[in-house]
Design an enzyme around this catalytic site. Structure first.
Site, PDB file in Angstrom:
ATOM      1  N   SER A 105      -4.879  -2.590   6.451  1.00  0.00           N
ATOM      2  CA  SER A 105      -5.843  -1.537   6.789  1.00  0.00           C
ATOM      3  C   SER A 105      -5.702  -1.050   8.233  1.00  0.00           C
ATOM      4  O   SER A 105      -5.220  -1.781   9.107  1.00  0.00           O
ATOM      5  CB  SER A 105      -7.268  -2.050   6.581  1.00  0.00           C
ATOM      6  OG  SER A 105      -7.408  -2.624   5.316  1.00  0.00           O
TER       7      SER A 105
HETATM    8  N1  SAH Z   1      -7.247  -6.731   4.087  1.00  0.00           N
HETATM    9  C1  SAH Z   1      -5.825  -6.641   3.848  1.00  0.00           C
HETATM   10  C2  SAH Z   1      -5.419  -5.339   3.215  1.00  0.00           C
HETATM   11  C3  SAH Z   1      -5.858  -5.242   1.821  1.00  0.00           C
HETATM   12  S1  SAH Z   1      -4.941  -4.123   0.843  1.00  0.00           S
HETATM   13  C4  SAH Z   1      -5.062  -6.854   5.147  1.00  0.00           C
HETATM   14  O1  SAH Z   1      -5.670  -7.135   6.174  1.00  0.00           O
HETATM   15  O2  SAH Z   1      -3.827  -6.771   5.119  1.00  0.00           O
HETATM   16  C5  SAH Z   1      -5.716  -4.498  -0.675  1.00  0.00           C
HETATM   17  C6  SAH Z   1      -5.244  -5.784  -1.300  1.00  0.00           C
HETATM   18  O3  SAH Z   1      -6.081  -6.014  -2.432  1.00  0.00           O
HETATM   19  C7  SAH Z   1      -3.834  -5.723  -1.838  1.00  0.00           C
HETATM   20  O4  SAH Z   1      -3.075  -6.765  -1.327  1.00  0.00           O
HETATM   21  C8  SAH Z   1      -4.009  -5.875  -3.353  1.00  0.00           C
HETATM   22  O5  SAH Z   1      -2.961  -6.556  -3.978  1.00  0.00           O
HETATM   23  C9  SAH Z   1      -5.313  -6.632  -3.425  1.00  0.00           C
HETATM   24  N2  SAH Z   1      -6.019  -6.527  -4.711  1.00  0.00           N
HETATM   25  C10 SAH Z   1      -6.119  -5.458  -5.533  1.00  0.00           C
HETATM   26  N3  SAH Z   1      -6.873  -5.764  -6.604  1.00  0.00           N
HETATM   27  C11 SAH Z   1      -7.259  -7.064  -6.449  1.00  0.00           C
HETATM   28  C12 SAH Z   1      -8.055  -7.962  -7.217  1.00  0.00           C
HETATM   29  N4  SAH Z   1      -8.598  -7.593  -8.376  1.00  0.00           N
HETATM   30  N5  SAH Z   1      -8.249  -9.204  -6.732  1.00  0.00           N
HETATM   31  C13 SAH Z   1      -7.712  -9.606  -5.569  1.00  0.00           C
HETATM   32  N6  SAH Z   1      -6.937  -8.807  -4.798  1.00  0.00           N
HETATM   33  C14 SAH Z   1      -6.726  -7.554  -5.224  1.00  0.00           C
END
Ligand code: SAH
Length: 253
Positions: A105
């Site tokens: 993010s």
């Molecule tokens: N906070 C993270 C960025 C998140 S991007 C950072 O600091 O890098 C969103 C993430 O959510 C992705 O890695 C994706 O694979 C994950 N994601 C999507 N759906 C999900 C689910 N149902 N459960 C857990 N993770 C999920």
């Protein structure tokens, strides 16, 4: 005696004119090592400078003045969570790809989210969507315990390894569908969903403490969502507050 003579001869060989090749090689080797050392020192200094500028311009400059947040974001080295090909952009004002079609993010969105949540050193926090592990590391600086759930095994494993290397003992990375939260350590003071969803996951509401806060990008996939704060009130009712327009990768099932 013969052995002593042999070693003396070996030693004297080094001092012979023929040994200058050895000396040159040793000199070049030392030069190379010190060159590499000073280059990495310069990189480390640049990263630190860029991080300070990020805090000043993108975070404090946009009105987030919560000292623990500024301190935590000044401490966690974002470049360690970014793939090598994007590392030069680590402290830029943007989200960045981290592989598997996912992103780390934008720093300001993280700061804004944390500012609203007012996380305390006594808090247990659940994050859905570990991604690179960057937000988890910042949460690790601010809270007592952090559980972070990632659905893509490869990302979860990489983040777990990195957070372990960095010495975070209060962060646990779980692989699975974060829509279901993580019952084993519930209830939580704070829940952060780092991926967009058009429904509020019911398990997350039930795993939230009374007085607890859930924040999530609420809205359609691949479009603009509303960063929404939900507070669980004393009577169990939910209070909704729209914070800002954001764009997150989708929460997958
Ligand atoms: N906070 C993270 C960025 C998140 S991007 C950072 O600091 O890098 C969103 C993430 O959510 C992705 O890695 C994706 O694979 C994950 N994601 C999507 N759906 C999900 C689910 N149902 N459960 C857990 N993770 C999920």
């Amino acid at each position: 005696m013969r052995q002593i003579i042999t070693s003396f001869q070996l030693l004297s060989n080094v001092m012979q004119p023929g040994s200058s090749i050895f000396c040159k090689r040793a000199f070049l080797f030392i030069l190379l090592i010190s060159g590499l050392f000073s280059t990495s020192l310069i990189h480390a200094q640049n990263y630190q400078m860029n991080r300070s500028t990020m805090i000043e311009e993108q975070i404090a400059g946009r009105g987030v003045d919560n000292a623990p947040i500024l301190e935590a974001m000044g401490k966690v080295e974002r470049h360690l969570f970014v793939p090598p090909e994007y590392r030069h952009l680590s402290y830029a004002d943007q989200a960045l790809p981290i592989g598997n079609q996912q992103t780390i993010s934008q720093p300001y969105v993280i700061a804004l989210t944390l500012d609203i949540l007012d996380i305390q050193k006594t808090h247990s926090v659940l994050e859905v969507g570990t991604g690179s592990g960057y937000l988890a590391a910042i949460l690790g600086e601010l809270a007592k315990d952090v559980i972070t759930v990632e659905i893509i095994e490869e990302l979860g494993n990489e983040a777990r390894q990195l957070l372990k290397t960095l010495g975070y003992k209060n962060i646990s990375v779980q692989t699975g569908d974060g829509f279901n939260g993580y019952k084993e350590k519930a209830p939580y003071d704070v829940i952060i969903v780092s991926a967009a969803t058009d429904v509020v996951p019911e398990p997350l509401i039930s795993q939230l403490k009374i007085g607890g806060k859930l924040i999530l990008p609420l809205g359609p996939e691949n479009k603009v969502q509303t960063l929404t704060l939900i507070t669980k009130q004393k009577n169990g009712k939910l209070k909704y507050k729209a914070i800002d327009k954001v764009r997150f990768v989708p929460l997958t099932r």
